[in-house]
Motif scaffolding. Structure first.
Motif, PDB file in Angstrom:
ATOM      1  N   ARG A  13      36.570  38.027  49.236  1.00 42.45           N
ATOM      2  CA  ARG A  13      35.687  38.640  48.237  1.00 42.45           C
ATOM      3  C   ARG A  13      35.836  40.153  48.282  1.00 42.45           C
ATOM      4  NH1 ARG A  13      31.386  35.392  46.156  1.00 42.45           N
ATOM      5  NH2 ARG A  13      31.141  33.426  47.250  1.00 42.45           N
ATOM      6  N   ASP A  14      35.703  40.772  47.112  1.00 44.99           N
ATOM      7  CA  ASP A  14      35.729  42.235  47.069  1.00 44.99           C
ATOM      8  C   ASP A  14      34.321  42.784  47.310  1.00 44.99           C
ATOM      9  OD1 ASP A  14      34.278  41.988  44.737  1.00 44.99           O
ATOM     10  OD2 ASP A  14      35.861  42.726  43.419  1.00 44.99           O
ATOM     11  N   ASP A  15      34.150  44.092  47.182  1.00 45.83           N
ATOM     12  CA  ASP A  15      32.860  44.733  47.462  1.00 45.83           C
ATOM     13  C   ASP A  15      31.749  44.237  46.539  1.00 45.83           C
ATOM     14  OD1 ASP A  15      34.179  46.151  49.395  1.00 45.83           O
ATOM     15  OD2 ASP A  15      34.478  47.925  48.140  1.00 45.83           O
ATOM     16  N   GLU A  16      32.106  43.802  45.343  1.00 49.56           N
ATOM     17  CA  GLU A  16      31.091  43.306  44.396  1.00 49.56           C
ATOM     18  C   GLU A  16      30.833  41.811  44.576  1.00 49.56           C
ATOM     19  OE1 GLU A  16      33.691  45.518  42.552  1.00 49.56           O
ATOM     20  OE2 GLU A  16      32.317  46.885  43.575  1.00 49.56           O
ATOM     21  N   ASP A  18      33.136  39.473  44.082  1.00 49.09           N
ATOM     22  CA  ASP A  18      34.053  38.675  43.251  1.00 49.09           C
ATOM     23  C   ASP A  18      35.201  38.153  44.100  1.00 49.09           C
ATOM     24  OD1 ASP A  18      32.764  38.916  40.770  1.00 49.09           O
ATOM     25  OD2 ASP A  18      33.663  40.889  40.420  1.00 49.09           O
ATOM     26  N   TRP A  19      35.655  36.964  43.766  1.00 47.20           N
ATOM     27  CA  TRP A  19      36.777  36.373  44.511  1.00 47.20           C
ATOM     28  C   TRP A  19      38.098  37.011  44.103  1.00 47.20           C
ATOM     29  CZ3 TRP A  19      36.328  33.641  48.739  1.00 47.20           C
ATOM     30  CH2 TRP A  19      35.139  32.964  48.981  1.00 47.20           C
ATOM     31  N   ALA A  20      38.953  37.206  45.097  1.00 43.37           N
ATOM     32  CA  ALA A  20      40.306  37.705  44.853  1.00 43.37           C
ATOM     33  C   ALA A  20      41.283  36.850  45.650  1.00 43.37           C
ATOM     34  CB  ALA A  20      40.434  39.171  45.265  1.00 43.37           C
ATOM     35  N   ARG A  22      44.676  36.496  47.745  1.00 45.64           N
ATOM     36  CA  ARG A  22      45.592  37.313  48.540  1.00 45.64           C
ATOM     37  C   ARG A  22      46.991  36.757  48.291  1.00 45.64           C
ATOM     38  NH1 ARG A  22      43.543  36.137  53.100  1.00 45.64           N
ATOM     39  NH2 ARG A  22      45.420  35.453  54.164  1.00 45.64           N
ATOM     40  N   ASN A  28      46.321  41.989  46.009  1.00 40.60           N
ATOM     41  CA  ASN A  28      45.217  41.078  45.720  1.00 40.60           C
ATOM     42  C   ASN A  28      45.093  40.953  44.211  1.00 40.60           C
ATOM     43  OD1 ASN A  28      44.588  40.786  48.428  1.00 40.60           O
ATOM     44  ND2 ASN A  28      43.166  42.508  48.407  1.00 40.60           N
ATOM     45  N   HIS A  30      42.270  39.494  41.288  1.00 43.42           N
ATOM     46  CA  HIS A  30      40.963  38.899  41.028  1.00 43.42           C
ATOM     47  C   HIS A  30      41.102  37.539  40.362  1.00 43.42           C
ATOM     48  CE1 HIS A  30      38.913  42.848  41.715  1.00 43.42           C
ATOM     49  NE2 HIS A  30      38.073  41.994  42.286  1.00 43.42           N
ATOM     50  N   ARG A  32      38.229  35.682  38.934  1.00 44.02           N
ATOM     51  CA  ARG A  32      36.809  35.569  38.630  1.00 44.02           C
ATOM     52  C   ARG A  32      36.518  34.324  37.803  1.00 44.02           C
ATOM     53  NH1 ARG A  32      37.930  41.183  37.560  1.00 44.02           N
ATOM     54  NH2 ARG A  32      36.892  42.518  39.092  1.00 44.02           N
TER      55      ARG A  32
END
Length: 156
Positions: A13-16, A18-20, A22, A28, A30, A32
């Motif tokens: 997950r990123d800072d918000e 949301d799934w990303a 790898r 990375n 996103h 979403r």
């Protein structure tokens, strides 16, 4: 246009939140789930994400020759290239999967870089260091004598 297809190694997950995905290239991407415009219900569940491991996604950052944020380690020896003024110098059968990033640096002279798979055509001047994503073939066209260095980097 064509897109670089990269295998999914995992998810985070990123800072918000949301799934990303790898990707194997070190970027990375996103993934979403934002109905009704973006429908990826599979990303909301562990089993759904697991079912996508090893599948391919297009990597827009590779398409733009962007260096990955993940740490890369230089792997000598560097390859010194004497460029032939009589025509085109081709590098790398893209079927040879090394998985390594490279930089192409022109030491002297002038050259045109072509990455046919990505429809990239750009002039190189000395001291440019152009990132070359993994498993990408390219050609260099020179006018006159030129020298270049190909440096290799591995994701760590």
């Amino acid at each position: 246009g064509n897109r670089m297809q990269r295998h999914i190694l995992g998810f985070g997950r990123d800072d918000e939140g949301d799934w990303a995905a790898r990707l194997a290239c070190g970027h990375n991407r996103h993934v979403r789930h934002r109905p009704p415009f973006i429908n990826r219900p599979w990303v909301m569940h562990a089993a759904g994400r697991a079912s996508w491991l090893g599948r391919s996604f297009d990597c827009l950052r590779c398409d733009r020759l962007e260096w990955p944020a993940r740490i890369l380690q230089h792997r000598p020896p560097d390859r010194h290239i004497e460029l032939d003024s009589t025509g085109t110098n081709r590098f790398d059968d893209p079927g040879a999967p090394s998985g390594d990033w490279r930089t192409l640096e022109l030491g002297q002279g002038h050259a045109m870089l072509f990455i046919d798979a990505l429809h990239i055509e750009r002039p190189l001047t000395p001291d440019d260091a152009v990132p070359i994503p993994p498993n990408v073939a390219f050609r260099l066209q020179t006018s006159g004598q030129a020298q270049a260095w190909l440096r290799t980097y591995r994701l760590i």
